[in-house]
Design a protein around this motif. Structure first.
Motif, PDB file in Angstrom:
ATOM      1  N   LEU A 270     -22.818  25.002   9.983  1.00 56.37           N
ATOM      2  CA  LEU A 270     -22.987  26.358  10.495  1.00 56.37           C
ATOM      3  C   LEU A 270     -21.795  27.203  10.060  1.00 56.37           C
ATOM      4  CD1 LEU A 270     -24.087  25.415  14.143  1.00 56.37           C
ATOM      5  CD2 LEU A 270     -25.548  25.844  12.142  1.00 56.37           C
ATOM      6  N   PRO A 271     -22.019  28.263   9.295  1.00 60.68           N
ATOM      7  CA  PRO A 271     -20.895  29.073   8.819  1.00 60.68           C
ATOM      8  C   PRO A 271     -20.366  30.012   9.897  1.00 60.68           C
ATOM      9  CG  PRO A 271     -22.970  29.974   8.033  1.00 60.68           C
ATOM     10  CD  PRO A 271     -23.316  28.703   8.759  1.00 60.68           C
ATOM     11  N   ASP A 272     -19.113  30.397   9.720  1.00 60.89           N
ATOM     12  CA  ASP A 272     -18.449  31.413  10.543  1.00 60.89           C
ATOM     13  C   ASP A 272     -18.638  31.173  12.042  1.00 60.89           C
ATOM     14  OD1 ASP A 272     -16.822  33.628  10.944  1.00 60.89           O
ATOM     15  OD2 ASP A 272     -18.529  35.012  10.969  1.00 60.89           O
ATOM     16  N   ARG A 273     -18.121  30.054  12.514  1.00 60.49           N
ATOM     17  CA  ARG A 273     -18.208  29.726  13.938  1.00 60.49           C
ATOM     18  C   ARG A 273     -16.812  29.741  14.566  1.00 60.49           C
ATOM     19  NH1 ARG A 273     -22.767  30.705  15.828  1.00 60.49           N
ATOM     20  NH2 ARG A 273     -22.737  29.062  17.421  1.00 60.49           N
ATOM     21  N   ALA A 274     -16.808  29.799  15.885  1.00 56.57           N
ATOM     22  CA  ALA A 274     -15.564  29.758  16.655  1.00 56.57           C
ATOM     23  C   ALA A 274     -15.690  28.664  17.703  1.00 56.57           C
ATOM     24  CB  ALA A 274     -15.295  31.098  17.315  1.00 56.57           C
ATOM     25  N   VAL A 275     -14.618  27.908  17.902  1.00 53.54           N
ATOM     26  CA  VAL A 275     -14.607  26.830  18.895  1.00 53.54           C
ATOM     27  C   VAL A 275     -13.313  26.943  19.693  1.00 53.54           C
ATOM     28  CG1 VAL A 275     -14.571  24.336  19.278  1.00 53.54           C
ATOM     29  CG2 VAL A 275     -16.008  25.296  17.468  1.00 53.54           C
ATOM     30  N   LEU A 276     -13.457  26.987  21.012  1.00 49.67           N
ATOM     31  CA  LEU A 276     -12.306  27.015  21.907  1.00 49.67           C
ATOM     32  C   LEU A 276     -12.152  25.653  22.560  1.00 49.67           C
ATOM     33  CD1 LEU A 276     -10.046  28.560  23.405  1.00 49.67           C
ATOM     34  CD2 LEU A 276     -11.758  29.126  25.173  1.00 49.67           C
ATOM     35  N   ILE A 277     -10.949  25.101  22.467  1.00 53.95           N
ATOM     36  CA  ILE A 277     -10.611  23.806  23.064  1.00 53.95           C
ATOM     37  C   ILE A 277      -9.606  24.052  24.180  1.00 53.95           C
ATOM     38  CG2 ILE A 277      -9.519  21.567  22.642  1.00 53.95           C
ATOM     39  CD1 ILE A 277     -10.516  21.931  19.679  1.00 53.95           C
ATOM     40  N   ALA A 278      -9.904  23.553  25.373  1.00 54.06           N
ATOM     41  CA  ALA A 278      -8.998  23.743  26.512  1.00 54.06           C
ATOM     42  C   ALA A 278      -9.163  22.592  27.490  1.00 54.06           C
ATOM     43  CB  ALA A 278      -9.276  25.075  27.208  1.00 54.06           C
ATOM     44  N   ASP A 279      -8.048  22.166  28.065  1.00 56.04           N
ATOM     45  CA  ASP A 279      -8.061  21.085  29.061  1.00 56.04           C
ATOM     46  C   ASP A 279      -8.728  19.822  28.531  1.00 56.04           C
ATOM     47  OD1 ASP A 279      -6.781  22.737  30.961  1.00 56.04           O
ATOM     48  OD2 ASP A 279      -8.714  23.633  31.496  1.00 56.04           O
ATOM     49  N   GLY A 280      -8.538  19.549  27.231  1.00 54.10           N
ATOM     50  CA  GLY A 280      -9.050  18.329  26.631  1.00 54.10           C
ATOM     51  C   GLY A 280     -10.518  18.354  26.263  1.00 54.10           C
ATOM     52  N   LYS A 281     -11.189  19.487  26.535  1.00 56.71           N
ATOM     53  CA  LYS A 281     -12.631  19.582  26.289  1.00 56.71           C
ATOM     54  C   LYS A 281     -12.948  20.731  25.339  1.00 56.71           C
ATOM     55  CE  LYS A 281     -13.658  16.561  29.649  1.00 56.71           C
ATOM     56  NZ  LYS A 281     -14.306  15.248  29.411  1.00 56.71           N
ATOM     57  N   VAL A 282     -14.169  20.710  24.847  1.00 60.46           N
ATOM     58  CA  VAL A 282     -14.690  21.874  24.134  1.00 60.46           C
ATOM     59  C   VAL A 282     -15.122  22.878  25.201  1.00 60.46           C
ATOM     60  CG1 VAL A 282     -16.446  22.732  22.554  1.00 60.46           C
ATOM     61  CG2 VAL A 282     -15.433  20.476  22.177  1.00 60.46           C
ATOM     62  N   ALA A 283     -14.443  24.032  25.242  1.00 58.81           N
ATOM     63  CA  ALA A 283     -14.695  25.013  26.300  1.00 58.81           C
ATOM     64  C   ALA A 283     -15.740  26.043  25.909  1.00 58.81           C
ATOM     65  CB  ALA A 283     -13.390  25.717  26.668  1.00 58.81           C
ATOM     66  N   ALA A 284     -15.841  26.345  24.618  1.00 56.63           N
ATOM     67  CA  ALA A 284     -16.819  27.343  24.179  1.00 56.63           C
ATOM     68  C   ALA A 284     -17.075  27.180  22.693  1.00 56.63           C
ATOM     69  CB  ALA A 284     -16.315  28.757  24.474  1.00 56.63           C
ATOM     70  N   VAL A 285     -18.294  27.484  22.290  1.00 54.28           N
ATOM     71  CA  VAL A 285     -18.688  27.492  20.886  1.00 54.28           C
ATOM     72  C   VAL A 285     -19.510  28.754  20.658  1.00 54.28           C
ATOM     73  CG1 VAL A 285     -19.919  26.300  19.035  1.00 54.28           C
ATOM     74  CG2 VAL A 285     -18.770  24.966  20.812  1.00 54.28           C
ATOM     75  N   GLY A 286     -19.178  29.516  19.629  1.00 55.86           N
ATOM     76  CA  GLY A 286     -19.911  30.749  19.384  1.00 55.86           C
ATOM     77  C   GLY A 286     -19.719  31.240  17.972  1.00 55.86           C
ATOM     78  N   ALA A 287     -20.227  32.429  17.730  1.00 57.47           N
ATOM     79  CA  ALA A 287     -20.078  33.043  16.419  1.00 57.47           C
ATOM     80  C   ALA A 287     -18.615  33.387  16.167  1.00 57.47           C
ATOM     81  CB  ALA A 287     -20.931  34.294  16.336  1.00 57.47           C
ATOM     82  N   GLY A 288     -18.242  33.407  14.902  1.00 55.51           N
ATOM     83  CA  GLY A 288     -16.879  33.770  14.555  1.00 55.51           C
ATOM     84  C   GLY A 288     -16.510  35.127  15.123  1.00 55.51           C
ATOM     85  N   GLY A 289     -15.349  35.229  15.745  1.00 56.30           N
ATOM     86  CA  GLY A 289     -14.884  36.479  16.318  1.00 56.30           C
ATOM     87  C   GLY A 289     -15.428  36.803  17.687  1.00 56.30           C
ATOM     88  N   SER A 290     -16.281  35.913  18.245  1.00 52.34           N
ATOM     89  CA  SER A 290     -16.929  36.228  19.525  1.00 52.34           C
ATOM     90  C   SER A 290     -16.200  35.672  20.737  1.00 52.34           C
ATOM     91  CB  SER A 290     -18.368  35.699  19.522  1.00 52.34           C
ATOM     92  OG  SER A 290     -18.376  34.265  19.558  1.00 52.34           O
ATOM     93  N   ILE A 291     -15.200  34.805  20.525  1.00 55.47           N
ATOM     94  CA  ILE A 291     -14.515  34.162  21.645  1.00 55.47           C
ATOM     95  C   ILE A 291     -13.086  34.684  21.725  1.00 55.47           C
ATOM     96  CG2 ILE A 291     -13.738  31.966  22.634  1.00 55.47           C
ATOM     97  CD1 ILE A 291     -16.029  30.600  21.140  1.00 55.47           C
ATOM     98  N   ALA A 292     -12.705  35.163  22.884  1.00 54.19           N
ATOM     99  CA  ALA A 292     -11.347  35.657  23.084  1.00 54.19           C
ATOM    100  C   ALA A 292     -10.419  34.485  23.364  1.00 54.19           C
ATOM    101  CB  ALA A 292     -11.307  36.638  24.242  1.00 54.19           C
ATOM    102  N   ALA A 293      -9.268  34.495  22.711  1.00 51.87           N
ATOM    103  CA  ALA A 293      -8.282  33.435  22.922  1.00 51.87           C
ATOM    104  C   ALA A 293      -7.579  33.644  24.252  1.00 51.87           C
ATOM    105  CB  ALA A 293      -7.267  33.428  21.790  1.00 51.87           C
ATOM    106  N   PRO A 294      -7.494  32.613  25.097  1.00 48.20           N
ATOM    107  CA  PRO A 294      -6.742  32.743  26.353  1.00 48.20           C
ATOM    108  C   PRO A 294      -5.266  33.015  26.081  1.00 48.20           C
ATOM    109  CG  PRO A 294      -8.069  30.732  26.307  1.00 48.20           C
ATOM    110  CD  PRO A 294      -8.069  31.282  24.922  1.00 48.20           C
ATOM    111  N   ALA A 295      -4.588  33.541  27.077  1.00 52.96           N
ATOM    112  CA  ALA A 295      -3.159  33.790  26.937  1.00 52.96           C
ATOM    113  C   ALA A 295      -2.426  32.494  26.615  1.00 52.96           C
ATOM    114  CB  ALA A 295      -2.603  34.393  28.231  1.00 52.96           C
ATOM    115  N   GLY A 296      -1.556  32.527  25.634  1.00 57.68           N
ATOM    116  CA  GLY A 296      -0.769  31.365  25.254  1.00 57.68           C
ATOM    117  C   GLY A 296      -1.473  30.385  24.345  1.00 57.68           C
ATOM    118  N   ALA A 297      -2.719  30.684  23.968  1.00 59.70           N
ATOM    119  CA  ALA A 297      -3.477  29.757  23.120  1.00 59.70           C
ATOM    120  C   ALA A 297      -2.967  29.786  21.684  1.00 59.70           C
ATOM    121  CB  ALA A 297      -4.961  30.099  23.148  1.00 59.70           C
TER     122      ALA A 297
END
Length: 679
Positions: A270-297
């Motif tokens: 899948l092209p141009d995707r975004a994946v957020l990893i937090a607390d040891g888990k996959v927290a979110a998966v979405g289109a590129g640019g669609s996920i906001a980075a948490p503070a300090g990430a």
């Protein structure tokens, strides 16, 4: 299964085929009174090494070993100068991979010359020492003595490299002459990482302990004690490395944005995707640019990179702490061990859980084999149906995952052993016992068959099947494989039944590729991309000439038979038989295994599934790993390049997410003996 008797036996078992190795009958015979070492494991004795002095003062050695049917018969004569530095080696005989002939000498001008079946060269000798390619391991004793004397500065080696030895604590053992003091030491420069061995009270070579031990006759019973001491020392070293990487700072949130993502469940990129990893888990998966980075990430730009589930090696005999570290460095976050000692397995689980061992996560089986000279080293050995069932019960009581039956098992014990294993919820797999074909083993209860040569055994003549606990397990497929009709009605029906029974196949093609196709002119593709970042002694050992030819067969015949093995994997896949990728090696071979699956007809994505979601499903771990999905454990790798275009880009690991820890792959490589990114 490749490492002293594993670094000490590294040199012994790596030799190359040519036309006329010296036959056993022409090798030297040790005289009465010669020093005598044995090669042994919990399964019994596997071989002998003798040492003595010839009338002219030269040192002589003789080795004879049968390890699960693989034969080594070698001898060696060493000439020393006045400082006891070897200035001539003459090695003869053969090993399980061919001719062992090797010659080294120093001319009057001080130029060293060497010739083996895989290389030759010349260089100024100076203060260096020649590191032999093969020969009985006891002949290394002169170099070990010199390295101890050299201290931290070590010694430069020919053809290349630098070695040193550190001496550690002493312990007391018992032998024929009563108590004896021995000292633990570690050698560097011969492998990726420090290799343990033992010195006597005078700092001379004493022996090697491990799953397979190489010790003086009469001291074999001390092997397990010495192994436990050296394992603890190794654990202390790798614990410090684990604590350096497994820190809170490396477990903060990470956003990988605008990246090519491999969806292992759907089998697509899948092209141009975004994946957020937090607390040891996959927290979110979405289109590129669609996920906001948490503070300090930490935010990683994924342009030009591929994010995939961490890789699985489904044939990784875990037990070496350093190798587990290197596995993580090369992108392996999970494994299935098809045979480890119970104590080693439990130690790995415990230390990994406590953060003292940086290692992939996985499931472990234990080998069960009949008490026999050909029994697998490290196996639980049995002599009856009742003992087979008791061994299965022991595996379950230890909390492990599976029972692996081996080639010397009595076929009559397989069905009751498998029934007991299934009753207890254990996975059943293994080699196919001599006298059985793979379909016999599956009908007796196998959930999985390991190694493609045992699948090819379905089409072998009966005399090969009856001796498949010997070298016939390779020689039969090498001789007859090229002529097997993979599309015959019998073979097609075989694939169909395997698929209907949901039988899993673990081909380990990378075990057989170098043995069957190499001719000594080049390093096999399994390792070619690692040569510039690996120690010289390791790289030299990777260059092999292939299994010895026999019966008028040519190397081209062997290559045609290997091509049929590759084709067999393709037929199995086409029939719907699940394939899991495994190496039975370092783990460095894993990407090549996937490349061979692609040659067999699997698509790029299907090949990658065999090292991600398919083994995760096999082990029952697919609810938490094997794919990138919200809520799953972050066992993920980020690699440089487009994996959808080239599976080889999987070697270019930049970041490993292990249980959510964000680990720099280059730092991991350096900690595990690799100097940089593979080509």
């Amino acid at each position: 299964m490749r490492r002293l008797v594993l670094a000490a036996l590294l040199a012994t078992t790596a030799s190359i085929a040519s036309a006329a190795p010296t036959p056993k009958e022409q090798l030297m015979v040790a005289p009465a009174g010669a020093r005598h070492y044995t090669i042994s494991s919990a399964a019994g004795k596997h071989g002998d090494v003798w040492a003595w002095q010839l009338p002219d003062g030269r040192a002589a050695y003789r080795m004879s070993m049968s390890l699960r049917g693989w034969i080594t018969e070698t001898d060696e004569v060493v000439t020393l100068d006045a400082t006891k530095r070897p200035v001539s080696y003459v090695i003869r005989g053969y090993t399980d991979t061919g001719e062992a002939t090797e010659n080294f000498s120093v001319d009057k001008a001080g130029i060293a010359h060497w010739t083996t079946v895989i290389d030759s060269g010349a260089a100024p000798f100076g203060a260096k020492r020649y590191n032999t390619y093969g020969g009985p391991p006891l002949a290394n004793e002169f170099d070990i003595n010199a390295l101890v004397a050299a201290g931290p500065k070590g010694i430069d080696l020919l053809p290349g490299g630098h070695a040193s030895i550190s001496v550690g604590p002493s312990t007391e053992i018992q032998g024929p002459q009563g108590a004896k003091t021995v000292k633990l030491a570690f050698a560097t420069g011969y492998g990726f990482t420090p290799a343990p061995f033992w010195l006597d009270a005078d700092n001379h070579f004493f022996g090697v302990a491990g799953v397979v031990s190489f010790l003086p006759e009469g001291y074999e019973a001390n092997g397990q004690k010495l192994k436990e001491i050296q394992d603890k020392a190794t654990a202390d070293m790798v614990r410090d490395i684990a604590h350096r990487f497994l820190t809170p700072a490396n477990r903060t949130a990470t956003l990988v944005d605008h990246v090519l993502l491999f969806d292992s469940v759907a089998g697509q990129y899948l092209p141009d995707r975004a994946v957020l990893i937090a607390d040891g888990k996959v927290a979110a998966v979405g289109a590129g640019g669609s996920i906001a980075a948490p503070a300090g990430a930490t935010v990683i730009d994924g342009h030009g990179k591929t994010l995939t589930p961490g890789l699985w090696d489904s044939h990784q005999h875990v037990g070496d702490d350093w190798n587990l570290l290197q596995n993580v460095a090369t992108g392996m976050t999970n494994y299935r061990s098809p045979g480890s000692a119970i104590d080693d397995a439990l130690s790995i689980y415990k230390r990994r859980a406590s953060g003292d061992l940086l290692a992939p996560d996985g499931k472990i089986s234990v080998i069960i084999d009949r008490k026999d000279p050909l029994a697998a080293q490290g196996a639980l050995t049995v002599s009856s149906e009742q003992e087979t069932i008791a061994a299965v019960d022991k595996i379950k009581a230890a909390g492990l995952w599976g029972a692996k039956f081996y080639t010397s098992m009595n076929p009559a014990w397989i069905a009751p052993g498998a029934a007991e294993a299934h009753k207890l919820g254990l996975h059943v797999h293994g080699h196919v016992p001599a006298g059985m074909r793979p379909l016999d083993a599956v009908r007796a209860g196998y959930d999985e068959v390991t190694h493609i040569n045992f699948i090819m055994m379905q089409a072998m003549p009966q005399d090969v099947v009856d001796k498949s606990n010997t070298a016939a397990r390779l020689e039969g497929p090498a001789k007859y494989g090229k002529d097997v009709d993979l599309d015959s009605p019998a073979m097609t029906a075989f694939y169909k039944e395997l698929a209907e029974r949901h039988t899993i196949i673990d081909p380990t093609l990378t075990v057989w590729e170098p043995l069957m196709t190499s001719d000594g002119s080049a390093i096999s593709p399994e390792y070619a991309d690692f040569t510039e970042v690996s120690p010289p002694a390791v790289v030299r050992g990777w260059k092999i000439g292939g299994y010895p030819l026999f019966g008028g067969l040519t190397r081209d015949d062997f290559r045609k038979s290997f091509a049929k093995m590759v084709g067999l994997v393709g037929r199995l896949h086409q029939a719907g038989v699940p394939i899991v990728a495994g190496t039975d090696g370092y783990g460095l071979e894993l990407v090549r295994e996937l490349e061979l699956y692609q040659q067999a007809g699997l698509t790029n994505a299907q090949a990658l599934q065999t090292a991600t979601i398919v083994p995760a499903h096999m082990t029952g771990m697919d609810d938490r790993t094997g794919s990138i999905a919200v809520g799953k454990t972050a066992d993920i790798i980020l690699v440089d390049g487009d994996v959808s275009q080239k599976l080889g880009n999987l070697r270019h690991v930049e970041t490993v997410f292990l249980d959510g820890y964000r680990l720099d792959a280059q730092a991991l490589r350096q900690a595990s003996g690799l100097s940089g990114m593979p080509k």
